[in-house]
Scaffold this motif. Structure first.
Motif, PDB file in Angstrom:
ATOM      1  N   UNK A 163      -3.104  15.653   3.460  1.00 22.30           N
ATOM      2  CA  UNK A 163      -1.808  15.345   3.062  1.00 22.30           C
ATOM      3  C   UNK A 163      -1.385  14.015   3.290  1.00 22.30           C
ATOM      4  N   UNK A 164      -1.599  13.454   4.564  1.00 26.27           N
ATOM      5  CA  UNK A 164      -1.271  12.044   4.933  1.00 26.27           C
ATOM      6  C   UNK A 164      -1.724  10.999   3.919  1.00 26.27           C
ATOM      7  N   UNK A 165      -3.125  11.393   3.440  1.00 27.09           N
ATOM      8  CA  UNK A 165      -3.813  10.344   2.783  1.00 27.09           C
ATOM      9  C   UNK A 165      -3.150  10.316   1.374  1.00 27.09           C
ATOM     10  N   UNK A 166      -2.877  11.676   0.894  1.00 27.61           N
ATOM     11  CA  UNK A 166      -2.369  11.900  -0.478  1.00 27.61           C
ATOM     12  C   UNK A 166      -0.948  11.293  -0.731  1.00 27.61           C
ATOM     13  N   UNK A 167      -0.100  11.269   0.379  1.00 24.06           N
ATOM     14  CA  UNK A 167       1.217  10.762   0.428  1.00 24.06           C
ATOM     15  C   UNK A 167       1.462   9.593   0.725  1.00 24.06           C
ATOM     16  N   UNK A 168       0.498   9.003   1.547  1.00 31.88           N
ATOM     17  CA  UNK A 168       0.871   7.568   2.278  1.00 31.88           C
ATOM     18  C   UNK A 168      -0.364   6.684   2.229  1.00 31.88           C
ATOM     19  N   UNK A 169      -1.488   7.082   3.103  1.00 29.30           N
ATOM     20  CA  UNK A 169      -2.221   6.059   3.480  1.00 29.30           C
ATOM     21  C   UNK A 169      -3.250   5.563   2.379  1.00 29.30           C
ATOM     22  N   UNK A 170      -3.440   6.348   1.529  1.00 30.16           N
ATOM     23  CA  UNK A 170      -4.669   5.809   0.386  1.00 30.16           C
ATOM     24  C   UNK A 170      -3.774   4.685  -0.345  1.00 30.16           C
ATOM     25  N   UNK A 171      -2.691   4.752  -0.804  1.00 28.71           N
ATOM     26  CA  UNK A 171      -1.790   3.965  -1.635  1.00 28.71           C
ATOM     27  C   UNK A 171      -1.710   2.620  -0.594  1.00 28.71           C
ATOM     28  N   UNK A 172      -1.351   2.977   0.790  1.00 30.91           N
ATOM     29  CA  UNK A 172      -1.049   1.977   1.639  1.00 30.91           C
ATOM     30  C   UNK A 172      -2.128   0.851   1.652  1.00 30.91           C
ATOM     31  N   UNK A 173      -3.274   1.389   1.823  1.00 31.43           N
ATOM     32  CA  UNK A 173      -4.360   0.302   2.089  1.00 31.43           C
ATOM     33  C   UNK A 173      -4.855  -0.412   0.548  1.00 31.43           C
ATOM     34  N   UNK A 174      -4.658   0.280  -0.368  1.00 32.52           N
ATOM     35  CA  UNK A 174      -4.818  -0.348  -1.752  1.00 32.52           C
ATOM     36  C   UNK A 174      -3.709  -1.372  -1.871  1.00 32.52           C
ATOM     37  N   UNK A 175      -2.546  -1.084  -1.600  1.00 36.22           N
ATOM     38  CA  UNK A 175      -1.777  -2.058  -1.816  1.00 36.22           C
ATOM     39  C   UNK A 175      -1.759  -3.246  -0.828  1.00 36.22           C
ATOM     40  N   UNK A 176      -2.066  -3.072   0.297  1.00 38.77           N
ATOM     41  CA  UNK A 176      -2.544  -4.132   1.156  1.00 38.77           C
ATOM     42  C   UNK A 176      -3.631  -5.083   0.645  1.00 38.77           C
ATOM     43  N   UNK A 177      -4.802  -4.419   0.299  1.00 40.08           N
ATOM     44  CA  UNK A 177      -5.777  -5.083  -0.185  1.00 40.08           C
ATOM     45  C   UNK A 177      -5.365  -5.909  -1.475  1.00 40.08           C
ATOM     46  N   UNK A 178      -4.735  -5.415  -2.167  1.00 38.52           N
ATOM     47  CA  UNK A 178      -4.261  -5.981  -3.604  1.00 38.52           C
ATOM     48  C   UNK A 178      -3.267  -7.247  -3.340  1.00 38.52           C
TER      49      UNK A 178
END
Length: 229
Positions: A30-45
């Motif tokens: 759940x935490x990946x689906x809601x928060x952390x996957x998007x968070x690391x993508x956004x940080x890298x980009x």
């Protein structure tokens, strides 16, 4: 084998490669689906790198996602079963590749193709192995590159225990019954994380603490660093 060690971490991931791949691809966490996957993508980009080295890439989701943003990605992982899953899922013709490589091999210079950004996404669980990866940044990261580390937030991960650096028992609580032999992990305080960067010639330029929308607590912490002047 010491029940709390870097070796035990590798053994656990070898045993759990198949259920982990399913958990990531079926968005069971759940935490990946809601928060952390998007968070690391956004940080890298946010740094618009041309190339990314994904250390501890697992089944390769992050490297695959970055190819859709026209970023060349390379994934390294010690678990051959996960690398095979990553290779099979790589889009045809995509600028991504995957290699089996342990953190110990990285630490002694087995990989010497530097990238614009090095990403460790929930992949720094040990002690000596993590210190070795940081020491290897001199041949992993371009002089003007960025290191990004997403990990458990110390304030939340500490739980009810004292906030003291050291080994902790692992758990697959909340995961399917297919998982077994949970990996131990090395707890670091926020101060000891900061010290790790400084000790290896890196300067933190930003720290993000993405919040879980249901709990209001930090779902992770993302450290973003460059070489010190």
């Amino acid at each position: 084998m010491n029940p709390l060690s870097d070796e035990k971490i590798r053994a656990s991931w070898h045993a759990n490669a198949e259920p982990w791949t399913a958990a990531v691809r079926e968005q069971q966490i759940v935490s990946r689906r809601l928060v952390t996957d998007h968070a690391i993508m956004e940080a890298v980009l946010s740094f618009a790198p041309g190339s990314v080295l994904d250390i501890g890439c697992g089944e390769g989701w992050l490297t695959r996602a970055l190819t859709h943003e026209c970023i060349a990605g390379t994934g390294l992982d010690a678990v051959a079963e996960l690398i095979e899953q990553a290779r099979q899922a790589a889009p045809s013709g995509a600028a991504c590749d995957y290699h089996v490589m342990s953190y110990e091999q990285i630490a002694v210079g087995a990989w010497q193709q530097p990238a614009d950004a090095v990403v460790c996404n929930f992949a720094l669980l040990g002690k000596e192995s993590v210190e070795g990866v940081f020491a290897a940044m001199h041949w992993l990261l371009h002089p003007d590159g960025h290191l990004l580390v997403q990990t458990l937030h110390p304030r939340v991960a500490c739980g009810d225990r004292p906030s003291e650096e050291g080994w902790r028992e692992g758990s697959w609580a909340g995961f399917s019954a297919d998982f077994r032999d949970p990996a131990p992990w090395y707890f670091r305080t926020m101060e000891s994380w900061h010290r790790l960067f400084v000790q290896h010639g890196l300067r933190l330029i930003e720290q993000r603490e993405p919040l879980h929308p249901e709990t209001g607590q930090p779902a992770s912490v993302i450290f973003m660093a460059v070489w010190s002047d």
